[in-house]
Design a protein around this motif. Structure first.
Motif, PDB file in Angstrom:
ATOM      1  N   MET A  40      68.082  38.694  50.588  1.00 41.29           N
ATOM      2  CA  MET A  40      66.795  39.361  50.813  1.00 41.29           C
ATOM      3  C   MET A  40      65.945  38.524  51.775  1.00 41.29           C
ATOM      4  SD  MET A  40      63.822  40.423  48.058  1.00 41.29           S
ATOM      5  CE  MET A  40      64.897  41.574  47.189  1.00 41.29           C
ATOM      6  N   SER A  41      65.401  39.170  52.812  1.00 43.07           N
ATOM      7  CA  SER A  41      64.562  38.456  53.778  1.00 43.07           C
ATOM      8  C   SER A  41      63.239  38.076  53.153  1.00 43.07           C
ATOM      9  CB  SER A  41      64.316  39.343  55.005  1.00 43.07           C
ATOM     10  OG  SER A  41      63.519  40.451  54.647  1.00 43.07           O
ATOM     11  N   ASN A  42      62.534  37.146  53.833  1.00 46.17           N
ATOM     12  CA  ASN A  42      61.225  36.722  53.330  1.00 46.17           C
ATOM     13  C   ASN A  42      60.249  37.888  53.271  1.00 46.17           C
ATOM     14  OD1 ASN A  42      62.097  34.100  53.055  1.00 46.17           O
ATOM     15  ND2 ASN A  42      61.358  33.465  55.079  1.00 46.17           N
ATOM     16  N   ALA A  43      60.310  38.773  54.289  1.00 50.70           N
ATOM     17  CA  ALA A  43      59.413  39.927  54.312  1.00 50.70           C
ATOM     18  C   ALA A  43      59.714  40.873  53.154  1.00 50.70           C
ATOM     19  CB  ALA A  43      59.534  40.667  55.638  1.00 50.70           C
ATOM     20  N   SER A  44      60.999  41.095  52.890  1.00 48.34           N
ATOM     21  CA  SER A  44      61.376  41.976  51.784  1.00 48.34           C
ATOM     22  C   SER A  44      60.968  41.386  50.441  1.00 48.34           C
ATOM     23  CB  SER A  44      62.889  42.217  51.799  1.00 48.34           C
ATOM     24  OG  SER A  44      63.285  42.865  53.001  1.00 48.34           O
ATOM     25  N   ALA A  45      61.146  40.067  50.315  1.00 46.40           N
ATOM     26  CA  ALA A  45      60.749  39.400  49.070  1.00 46.40           C
ATOM     27  C   ALA A  45      59.245  39.506  48.854  1.00 46.40           C
ATOM     28  CB  ALA A  45      61.183  37.935  49.104  1.00 46.40           C
ATOM     29  N   ALA A  46      58.484  39.365  49.937  1.00 42.75           N
ATOM     30  CA  ALA A  46      57.027  39.465  49.829  1.00 42.75           C
ATOM     31  C   ALA A  46      56.614  40.866  49.397  1.00 42.75           C
ATOM     32  CB  ALA A  46      56.382  39.099  51.161  1.00 42.75           C
ATOM     33  N   ARG A  47      57.252  41.893  49.985  1.00 37.12           N
ATOM     34  CA  ARG A  47      56.934  43.274  49.608  1.00 37.12           C
ATOM     35  C   ARG A  47      57.280  43.532  48.151  1.00 37.12           C
ATOM     36  NH1 ARG A  47      58.842  44.433  54.902  1.00 37.12           N
ATOM     37  NH2 ARG A  47      60.943  44.828  54.086  1.00 37.12           N
ATOM     38  N   ALA A  48      58.412  42.991  47.701  1.00 35.12           N
ATOM     39  CA  ALA A  48      58.834  43.196  46.316  1.00 35.12           C
ATOM     40  C   ALA A  48      57.893  42.512  45.330  1.00 35.12           C
ATOM     41  CB  ALA A  48      60.261  42.674  46.128  1.00 35.12           C
ATOM     42  N   ALA A  49      57.234  41.446  45.786  1.00 37.79           N
ATOM     43  CA  ALA A  49      56.363  40.683  44.893  1.00 37.79           C
ATOM     44  C   ALA A  49      54.975  41.294  44.757  1.00 37.79           C
ATOM     45  CB  ALA A  49      56.236  39.246  45.406  1.00 37.79           C
ATOM     46  N   ILE A  50      54.623  42.233  45.638  1.00 36.61           N
ATOM     47  CA  ILE A  50      53.258  42.769  45.649  1.00 36.61           C
ATOM     48  C   ILE A  50      52.868  43.424  44.323  1.00 36.61           C
ATOM     49  CG2 ILE A  50      51.797  44.564  46.674  1.00 36.61           C
ATOM     50  CD1 ILE A  50      52.917  43.793  49.396  1.00 36.61           C
ATOM     51  N   PRO A  51      53.700  44.286  43.709  1.00 36.03           N
ATOM     52  CA  PRO A  51      53.271  44.894  42.438  1.00 36.03           C
ATOM     53  C   PRO A  51      52.975  43.865  41.351  1.00 36.03           C
ATOM     54  CG  PRO A  51      55.115  46.109  43.368  1.00 36.03           C
ATOM     55  CD  PRO A  51      54.974  44.872  44.194  1.00 36.03           C
ATOM     56  N   GLY A  52      53.856  42.866  41.205  1.00 32.73           N
ATOM     57  CA  GLY A  52      53.617  41.840  40.196  1.00 32.73           C
ATOM     58  C   GLY A  52      52.367  41.033  40.481  1.00 32.73           C
ATOM     59  N   LEU A  53      52.135  40.722  41.760  1.00 33.55           N
ATOM     60  CA  LEU A  53      50.939  39.978  42.143  1.00 33.55           C
ATOM     61  C   LEU A  53      49.687  40.797  41.854  1.00 33.55           C
ATOM     62  CD1 LEU A  53      49.747  37.459  43.487  1.00 33.55           C
ATOM     63  CD2 LEU A  53      50.043  38.590  45.712  1.00 33.55           C
ATOM     64  N   PHE A  54      49.762  42.090  42.094  1.00 35.32           N
ATOM     65  CA  PHE A  54      48.628  42.969  41.814  1.00 35.32           C
ATOM     66  C   PHE A  54      48.279  42.952  40.325  1.00 35.32           C
ATOM     67  CE2 PHE A  54      47.191  47.196  40.416  1.00 35.32           C
ATOM     68  CZ  PHE A  54      45.996  47.277  41.112  1.00 35.32           C
ATOM     69  N   VAL A  55      49.291  43.044  39.464  1.00 34.45           N
ATOM     70  CA  VAL A  55      49.052  43.023  38.013  1.00 34.45           C
ATOM     71  C   VAL A  55      48.403  41.703  37.604  1.00 34.45           C
ATOM     72  CG1 VAL A  55      50.172  42.977  35.758  1.00 34.45           C
ATOM     73  CG2 VAL A  55      50.870  44.664  37.452  1.00 34.45           C
ATOM     74  N   LEU A  56      48.918  40.576  38.115  1.00 32.63           N
ATOM     75  CA  LEU A  56      48.358  39.267  37.779  1.00 32.63           C
ATOM     76  C   LEU A  56      46.892  39.170  38.196  1.00 32.63           C
ATOM     77  CD1 LEU A  56      51.292  36.860  38.712  1.00 32.63           C
ATOM     78  CD2 LEU A  56      50.388  37.309  36.426  1.00 32.63           C
ATOM     79  N   ILE A  57      46.597  39.627  39.415  1.00 29.82           N
ATOM     80  CA  ILE A  57      45.224  39.546  39.913  1.00 29.82           C
ATOM     81  C   ILE A  57      44.305  40.433  39.081  1.00 29.82           C
ATOM     82  CG2 ILE A  57      43.754  40.267  41.843  1.00 29.82           C
ATOM     83  CD1 ILE A  57      45.848  39.117  43.730  1.00 29.82           C
ATOM     84  N   TRP A  58      44.749  41.647  38.793  1.00 37.53           N
ATOM     85  CA  TRP A  58      43.905  42.571  38.022  1.00 37.53           C
ATOM     86  C   TRP A  58      43.644  42.024  36.622  1.00 37.53           C
ATOM     87  CZ3 TRP A  58      41.977  46.078  41.159  1.00 37.53           C
ATOM     88  CH2 TRP A  58      41.193  47.111  40.629  1.00 37.53           C
ATOM     89  N   ALA A  59      44.659  41.408  36.039  1.00 36.81           N
ATOM     90  CA  ALA A  59      44.517  40.862  34.684  1.00 36.81           C
ATOM     91  C   ALA A  59      43.509  39.720  34.639  1.00 36.81           C
ATOM     92  CB  ALA A  59      45.875  40.394  34.167  1.00 36.81           C
ATOM     93  N   THR A  60      43.372  38.983  35.737  1.00 28.61           N
ATOM     94  CA  THR A  60      42.452  37.840  35.730  1.00 28.61           C
ATOM     95  C   THR A  60      40.992  38.264  35.686  1.00 28.61           C
ATOM     96  OG1 THR A  60      42.357  37.685  38.161  1.00 28.61           O
ATOM     97  CG2 THR A  60      44.069  36.399  37.034  1.00 28.61           C
ATOM     98  N   GLY A  61      40.692  39.528  35.944  1.00 29.14           N
ATOM     99  CA  GLY A  61      39.303  39.971  35.889  1.00 29.14           C
ATOM    100  C   GLY A  61      38.696  39.744  34.515  1.00 29.14           C
ATOM    101  N   PHE A  62      39.482  39.987  33.464  1.00 32.02           N
ATOM    102  CA  PHE A  62      38.991  39.799  32.101  1.00 32.02           C
ATOM    103  C   PHE A  62      38.905  38.311  31.756  1.00 32.02           C
ATOM    104  CE2 PHE A  62      41.157  43.843  32.486  1.00 32.02           C
ATOM    105  CZ  PHE A  62      40.205  44.714  31.991  1.00 32.02           C
ATOM    106  N   ILE A  63      39.820  37.520  32.304  1.00 33.00           N
ATOM    107  CA  ILE A  63      39.797  36.076  32.079  1.00 33.00           C
ATOM    108  C   ILE A  63      38.603  35.462  32.798  1.00 33.00           C
ATOM    109  CG2 ILE A  63      41.101  33.940  32.290  1.00 33.00           C
ATOM    110  CD1 ILE A  63      42.282  36.097  30.387  1.00 33.00           C
ATOM    111  N   ALA A  64      38.307  35.939  33.998  1.00 28.05           N
ATOM    112  CA  ALA A  64      37.159  35.428  34.747  1.00 28.05           C
ATOM    113  C   ALA A  64      35.858  35.688  33.999  1.00 28.05           C
ATOM    114  CB  ALA A  64      37.112  36.061  36.133  1.00 28.05           C
ATOM    115  N   ALA A  65      35.766  36.855  33.359  1.00 23.83           N
ATOM    116  CA  ALA A  65      34.557  37.163  32.582  1.00 23.83           C
ATOM    117  C   ALA A  65      34.363  36.155  31.460  1.00 23.83           C
ATOM    118  CB  ALA A  65      34.645  38.582  32.022  1.00 23.83           C
ATOM    119  N   ARG A  66      35.448  35.768  30.809  1.00 23.39           N
ATOM    120  CA  ARG A  66      35.376  34.762  29.744  1.00 23.39           C
ATOM    121  C   ARG A  66      35.050  33.384  30.342  1.00 23.39           C
ATOM    122  NH1 ARG A  66      37.851  33.489  24.577  1.00 23.39           N
ATOM    123  NH2 ARG A  66      37.054  31.411  24.105  1.00 23.39           N
TER     124      ARG A  66
END
Length: 292
Positions: free
Chosen positions: A1-27
């Motif tokens: 898998m190329s670096n570009a393909s790996a980056a695209r594949a990682a976007i959904p997981g990265l999105f979930v992690l970032i969205w989840a931190t909103g509640f942690i940031a509030a705390r």
């Protein structure tokens, strides 16, 4: 898998992690700032950053007063009332993982209201997901509502978080019915402007202005603005542009368990076995309803 393909594949997981931190940031920022004041500063800062990005990328701005109004109303509900409710509830004792679970019920309530408000047909599969999701939420919430101590769920903060979830739901329905064909980036910018028009007066009228300007607070603000809000929205736009609109909705069912794991690791917020099972059931319900 190329670096570009790996980056695209990682976007959904990265999105979930970032969205989840909103509640942690509030705390994280709760000890350092009064929640109404923090939210007001946050939404104004996000408005300015997104406006700069939208201008640099040549985004199409709303074409008339009606489009400006529709985006601002959606923002008042989705970025104003919702964020205020979440930050206030966590500041007043609602565990971050529980707040994330309540927020994740929004797609279920949206599906329930889609038929009477938008005249959309709701499939039997989606209804089963709605029932499963709410059943899981009851398993998580019911045993701990009103229980004294850190293990309990305080009633008023829970009610505020539920109200925030309802505001997000109404904002989503408003957006879908009034602003379906808009430039997503400029629309997000105007939404935060609408949120600012609510959050700033509310903070001035009802907040105490506490904002200790400590390093942890500035770090939490920078994360909330640049990562949780701006990067999260830009990743969402990338996912939608890739044609993953249906899949994006299903990503949100991963947010509560990720937030709960973060809250446990950082703050020791623990769920009992029944609550963990309820979290899994609720996640499955949201996943089914989102794909129904």
């Amino acid at each position: 898998m190329s670096n570009a393909s790996a980056a695209r594949a990682a976007i959904p997981g990265l999105f979930v992690l970032i969205w989840a931190t909103g509640f942690i940031a509030a705390r994280f920022v709760a000890p350092h700032a009064e929640p109404l004041t923090f939210v007001a500063v946050r939404v104004v800062a996000v408005s300015l950053v997104l406006a700069g990005i939208a201008a640099a990328l040549g985004a199409r701005w709303p074409r008339g007063p009606a489009e400006w109004r529709d985006a601002m109303v959606a923002g008042l509900l989705m970025q104003g009332l919702y964020v205020i409710g979440v930050f206030w509830s966590i500041k007043n004792g609602l565990p971050a993982g529980i707040a994330a679970l309540v927020g994740s019920l929004q797609p279920l309530l949206t599906a329930m209201l889609a038929r009477p408000l938008l005249r959309e047909r709701v499939s039997s599969r989606r209804w089963s997901g709605i029932g499963l999701g709410f059943s899981g939420a009851i398993l998580v919430l019911a045993p701990k509502i009103g229980v004294a101590g850190e293990a309990g769920i305080p009633v008023l903060p829970l009610a505020a978080c539920l109200g925030a979830m309802v505001a997000m739901t109404l904002g989503t329905l408003w957006q879908k019915s009034h602003a379906a064909d808009v430039d997503l980036l400029s629309n997000a910018t105007v939404q935060f402007v609408g949120a600012s028009l609510l959050a700033v007066p509310v903070a001035l009228l009802f907040g105490d202005g506490r904002f200790d300007a400590s390093l942890p607070l500035w770090a939490g603000l920078a994360w909330s603005v640049l990562v949780n809000s701006v990067a999260g929205i830009l990743l969402l736009l990338v996912l939608i542009r890739r044609g993953a609109v249906a899949g994006v909705a299903s990503l949100f069912f991963l947010v509560p368990p990720v937030s709960a794991a973060m809250a446990y690791g950082l703050y020791g917020e623990a769920l009992n076995v029944v609550q963990m099972a309820g979290m899994a059931v609720a996640a499955a319900g949201v996943a089914i309803a989102s794909r129904g």
